[in-house]
Every structure is written in C-alpha cells, then in structure tokens.
Write a protein that holds these residues in place. Structure first.
Motif, mmCIF file in Angstrom:
data_model
loop_
_atom_site.group_PDB
_atom_site.id
_atom_site.type_symbol
_atom_site.label_atom_id
_atom_site.label_comp_id
_atom_site.label_asym_id
_atom_site.label_seq_id
_atom_site.Cartn_x
_atom_site.Cartn_y
_atom_site.Cartn_z
ATOM 1 N N LEU A 66 0.874 -1.241 0.238
ATOM 2 C CA LEU A 66 -0.104 -0.243 0.253
ATOM 3 C C LEU A 66 1.037 1.257 0.457
ATOM 4 O O LEU A 66 0.946 2.070 -0.590
ATOM 5 C CB LEU A 66 -0.658 0.156 1.212
ATOM 6 C CG LEU A 66 -1.853 1.431 1.640
ATOM 7 C CD1 LEU A 66 -2.778 1.225 -0.024
ATOM 8 C CD2 LEU A 66 -2.296 1.294 2.704
ATOM 9 N N ALA A 67 1.916 0.818 1.052
ATOM 10 C CA ALA A 67 2.690 2.747 1.107
ATOM 11 C C ALA A 67 3.225 2.878 -0.278
ATOM 12 O O ALA A 67 3.424 3.678 -1.008
ATOM 13 C CB ALA A 67 3.362 2.620 2.213
ATOM 14 N N GLU A 101 -7.842 4.120 -10.197
ATOM 15 C CA GLU A 101 -7.768 5.412 -9.690
ATOM 16 C C GLU A 101 -6.435 6.079 -8.873
ATOM 17 O O GLU A 101 -5.647 5.155 -8.284
ATOM 18 C CB GLU A 101 -8.910 5.557 -8.431
ATOM 19 C CG GLU A 101 -10.434 5.475 -8.589
ATOM 20 C CD GLU A 101 -10.768 6.294 -9.590
ATOM 21 O OE1 GLU A 101 -10.454 6.936 -10.246
ATOM 22 O OE2 GLU A 101 -12.045 6.140 -10.045
ATOM 23 N N TYR A 102 -5.997 6.820 -8.822
ATOM 24 C CA TYR A 102 -5.296 7.953 -7.928
ATOM 25 C C TYR A 102 -4.860 7.905 -6.226
ATOM 26 O O TYR A 102 -5.927 7.821 -5.483
ATOM 27 C CB TYR A 102 -4.977 8.787 -8.337
ATOM 28 C CG TYR A 102 -3.798 9.121 -8.937
ATOM 29 C CD1 TYR A 102 -3.832 8.319 -10.147
ATOM 30 C CD2 TYR A 102 -3.984 10.892 -9.545
ATOM 31 C CE1 TYR A 102 -3.333 9.272 -11.624
ATOM 32 C CE2 TYR A 102 -2.832 11.372 -10.634
ATOM 33 C CZ TYR A 102 -3.087 9.686 -11.562
ATOM 34 O OH TYR A 102 -2.451 10.120 -13.183
ATOM 35 N N ILE A 103 -4.211 6.982 -5.627
ATOM 36 C CA ILE A 103 -4.258 6.731 -4.450
ATOM 37 C C ILE A 103 -2.959 7.116 -3.764
ATOM 38 O O ILE A 103 -1.548 6.845 -4.713
ATOM 39 C CB ILE A 103 -4.755 5.101 -3.368
ATOM 40 C CG1 ILE A 103 -3.774 3.921 -4.144
ATOM 41 C CG2 ILE A 103 -5.840 5.074 -4.589
ATOM 42 C CD1 ILE A 103 -3.320 3.103 -3.802
ATOM 43 N N ALA A 104 -3.134 6.647 -2.649
ATOM 44 C CA ALA A 104 -1.687 7.830 -1.788
ATOM 45 C C ALA A 104 -2.285 6.997 0.315
ATOM 46 O O ALA A 104 -2.658 7.113 0.483
ATOM 47 C CB ALA A 104 -0.800 8.941 -1.349
ATOM 48 N N ASP A 121 -5.233 3.315 6.369
ATOM 49 C CA ASP A 121 -6.726 3.533 5.306
ATOM 50 C C ASP A 121 -6.534 4.554 4.489
ATOM 51 O O ASP A 121 -5.625 5.886 4.815
ATOM 52 C CB ASP A 121 -7.993 4.281 5.900
ATOM 53 C CG ASP A 121 -8.403 3.662 7.595
ATOM 54 O OD1 ASP A 121 -8.479 2.395 6.779
ATOM 55 O OD2 ASP A 121 -8.913 3.771 8.149
ATOM 56 N N PRO A 122 -5.849 3.622 3.098
ATOM 57 C CA PRO A 122 -6.105 5.103 2.052
ATOM 58 C C PRO A 122 -6.359 6.425 2.206
ATOM 59 O O PRO A 122 -7.786 6.082 1.874
ATOM 60 C CB PRO A 122 -5.946 4.328 0.607
ATOM 61 C CG PRO A 122 -6.240 2.375 1.329
ATOM 62 C CD PRO A 122 -6.970 2.642 2.196
ATOM 63 N N THR A 123 -5.708 7.058 1.458
ATOM 64 C CA THR A 123 -6.022 8.438 0.782
ATOM 65 C C THR A 123 -6.530 8.592 -1.090
ATOM 66 O O THR A 123 -5.391 7.983 -1.315
ATOM 67 C CB THR A 123 -4.792 10.218 1.253
ATOM 68 O OG1 THR A 123 -4.389 9.399 2.085
ATOM 69 C CG2 THR A 123 -5.795 10.784 1.192
ATOM 70 N N ALA A 220 -10.901 12.587 0.005
ATOM 71 C CA ALA A 220 -11.344 11.214 0.913
ATOM 72 C C ALA A 220 -10.533 9.628 1.007
ATOM 73 O O ALA A 220 -9.370 9.950 0.995
ATOM 74 C CB ALA A 220 -12.680 10.436 -0.466
ATOM 75 N N ARG A 221 -11.027 9.045 2.176
ATOM 76 C CA ARG A 221 -10.564 7.960 2.638
ATOM 77 C C ARG A 221 -11.166 7.018 2.358
ATOM 78 O O ARG A 221 -12.345 6.440 2.713
ATOM 79 C CB ARG A 221 -9.197 8.280 4.262
ATOM 80 C CG ARG A 221 -10.523 7.721 5.512
ATOM 81 C CD ARG A 221 -9.498 8.202 6.221
ATOM 82 N NE ARG A 221 -10.187 8.812 7.442
ATOM 83 C CZ ARG A 221 -10.393 9.765 7.687
ATOM 84 N NH1 ARG A 221 -8.787 9.428 8.236
ATOM 85 N NH2 ARG A 221 -11.239 10.373 8.926
#
Ligand SMILES: *[C@@H]1O[C@H](CO)[C@@H](O)[C@H](O)[C@H]1NC(C)=O
Ligand SMILES: *[C@@H]1O[C@H](CO)[C@@H](O)[C@H](O)[C@H]1NC(C)=O
Length: 281
Positions: A66-67, A101-104, A121-123, A220-221
């Motif tokens: 995830l990171a 989608e873009y996540i971070a 919890d992804p942003t 959002a997260r």
C-alpha cells in the motif's frame, strides 16, 4: 496449469524442491505442485527455501505494498435503480465496475483530529464527476485492488523453476467504505497535497479548490474493514483474509502494542526491491 520448464536445470530445481519439501502440505487447486510429476531428483534444495512467510510478515508486506502503490483499481456498484434520465444503461444497475484511481498512503500526515493514526486507510483524490465517486455518493461501498505486477522486470523469477510470472507476485484487495474528508486549509492542506503529489505530480491540476480546475474534487479515505491477500502461489506465500487488527496496527517503523513482533513495514521488502527504501519515499 501446466508450465513447461525452460531447461533441464529448471526442471531439476523445481521438481526436487517439491519432492523434498514435505514440510509444505500440498494445497488442493495449486496446479504448480504438479511440477513434482516431472520428478528428477538430481539436485536437492533446502526445504526452508519454500517456507511461507508468516501471516504477520505477509501483513507487513501488504502494508508496504500500500505504501509504495500510487494507484489501484476501485470497484463500486452501480445503484440498483438507474434514473431514466441517466446516460448509464439501465442494464448495469447493481453491477460492479472496476476503475483505476490515484491513491496514496497519507493518513499519517493528516492533522491529529482527523488522522486514523497511519493505520493503512488509503487516501484518495476523488473527482465528483467520476463514475467511482458517483457510485459511492449513491451509497456504494467499495473495494480497492493493488498489486506488484508492474514490478515483474525487477522481481524476475521468484518461484522455483518458473520463468518471471506476474501471478507469483503479491496483490491485495481492501474492502470498506469511502469517508470524505472535511475541507482542509493552511498547513494541513499543504501537507496532504505534498504527500499526495509526491507520487502524483500531475494531480496538482485538479486538487480540491484549485482555481480553474477542470473537475471538482475532494479528499477522501477508504476506511478498511476487510483485507484479502494473495501473496503469490499458495505453496510459498499466504493467501486469504488478513487480521484487520494487525493491518491497522502496523506502522512504518514498528507496530502498536500487542500487534506483531516489533517490526514495521520498513522491515520487509517486496520481490525485486534491492535497496533499503529509507529516504526513497
Ligand atoms: C456498506 O458497508 C456497511 C458496513 O461497512 C454496511 O452497513 C452497509 O450496508 C453497506 N452499504 C451497502 C450499500 O451495501
Ligand atoms: C488479530 O490480531 C490481534 C493482535 O495480534 C489478536 O489479538 C487477535 O486475536 C487476532 N485475531 C484473530 C481472529 O486471529
């Protein structure tokens, strides 16, 4: 699934691995184990080399995935009733749609009153016009799939006797719901933008509140409620549902009291990663 080993050496490698690795119980439906049918015991491989990582180690790998992931496929479902005026075909009512989608992984830099404590919890940068976020606005929950498949060339062959194979690389699906964040201002907004733009420099054109932005957006997260992990082939990696308390309790440099063994996601590497990532993020 039948794999044709490329050379006699590979054949020996894989077959001897699985004929000697009696510590690994063969799993039903793991076609790779059929390799043992081609038994050739010319070499002997240490059975430890095919021991699965523990579930906690796998969860560290999952948090690291995830990171390090800039995007993933979010699945939502269309509403069960599609309004007659909509251009969406009535036939897709209730069906899932997966869109990248873009996540971070920016929860840890949110202001304290808002942050979930860097709990995985992804942003997400959500565009109001995008199908994914129209579906969540209409009540859909969501899942997010992220994987390490783009890293096949660095990872190379990770499975005894098999050429480089995306199927041998980790992927994960996070289930949960979308939690829109309140509008941020000042240093809180700047910090989140900095964190997100590190992996998505182009997104600066549609950040929330950007003057002249082509699309209205909001932060959002994904609040994670369940985690499904496929570490690779099931005889050498874990496959199944993760312990969500462990997922949420892992940090970069350690984990919360009562979770795991003191390691954080910085202490593990994904296939093909060579250099310690400190400073690289
Ligand atoms: C979304 O998930 C929550 C639990 O996280 C559940 O209560 C709710 O019913 C779900 N919504 C839909 C539309 O399935
Ligand atoms: C999940 O992990 C926590 C923390 O290690 C532990 O207390 C709990 O019993 C685990 N839950 C399950 C279902 O194994």
């Amino acid at each position: 699934m039948i794999f044709q080993p490329l050379t006699a050496g590979l054949l020996a490698l894989c077959s001897s691995t699985f004929t000697s690795a009696s510590v690994i119980p063969p799993l039903a439906n793991q076609g790779v184990l059929n390799y043992a049918d081609h038994a050739n015991t010319a070499h002997d491989i240490d059975a430890d080399s095919v021991t699965r990582p523990s579930w906690f180690t796998s969860t560290l790998m999952a948090r690291r995935l995830l990171a390090l992931s800039p995007n993933g496929v979010i699945s939502t479902t269309f509403p069960s009733q599609i309004p007659a005026w909509s251009r969406t075909p009535a036939e897709v009512a209730g069906l899932p749609i997966g869109l990248r989608e873009y996540i971070a992984d920016c929860d840890g830099i949110l202001p304290e009153y808002l942050s979930h404590g860097d709990n995985g919890d992804p942003t997400i940068l959500a565009l109001r016009i995008a199908t994914t976020f129209r579906n969540t606005a209409a009540g859909s929950n969501l899942s997010l799939e992220i994987d390490w498949w783009d890293h096949l060339s660095e990872a190379g062959a990770v499975y005894p006797g098999l050429p480089p194979s995306p199927a041998a690389l980790p992927r994960i699906t996070l289930f949960g719901y979308l939690d829109p964040l309140p509008e941020l201002s000042g240093i809180a907004a700047v910090n989140l933008e900095k964190c997100f733009l590190r992996s998505h420099p182009d997104a600066k054109y549609w950040l929330p509140g950007t003057p002249g932005s082509p699309h209205a957006s909001f932060w959002a997260r994904l609040v994670v409620t369940q985690v499904y992990w496929i570490g690779g082939f099931g005889d050498v990696q874990q496959i199944g549902w993760m312990n969500v308390t462990e997922w949420k309790g892992i940090r970069r440099d350690g984990s919360l009291a009562g979770v795991g063994d003191g390691r954080g996601w910085e202490d593990v590497r994904l296939p093909g990663e060579k250099h310690p990532a400190h400073g690289a993020l």
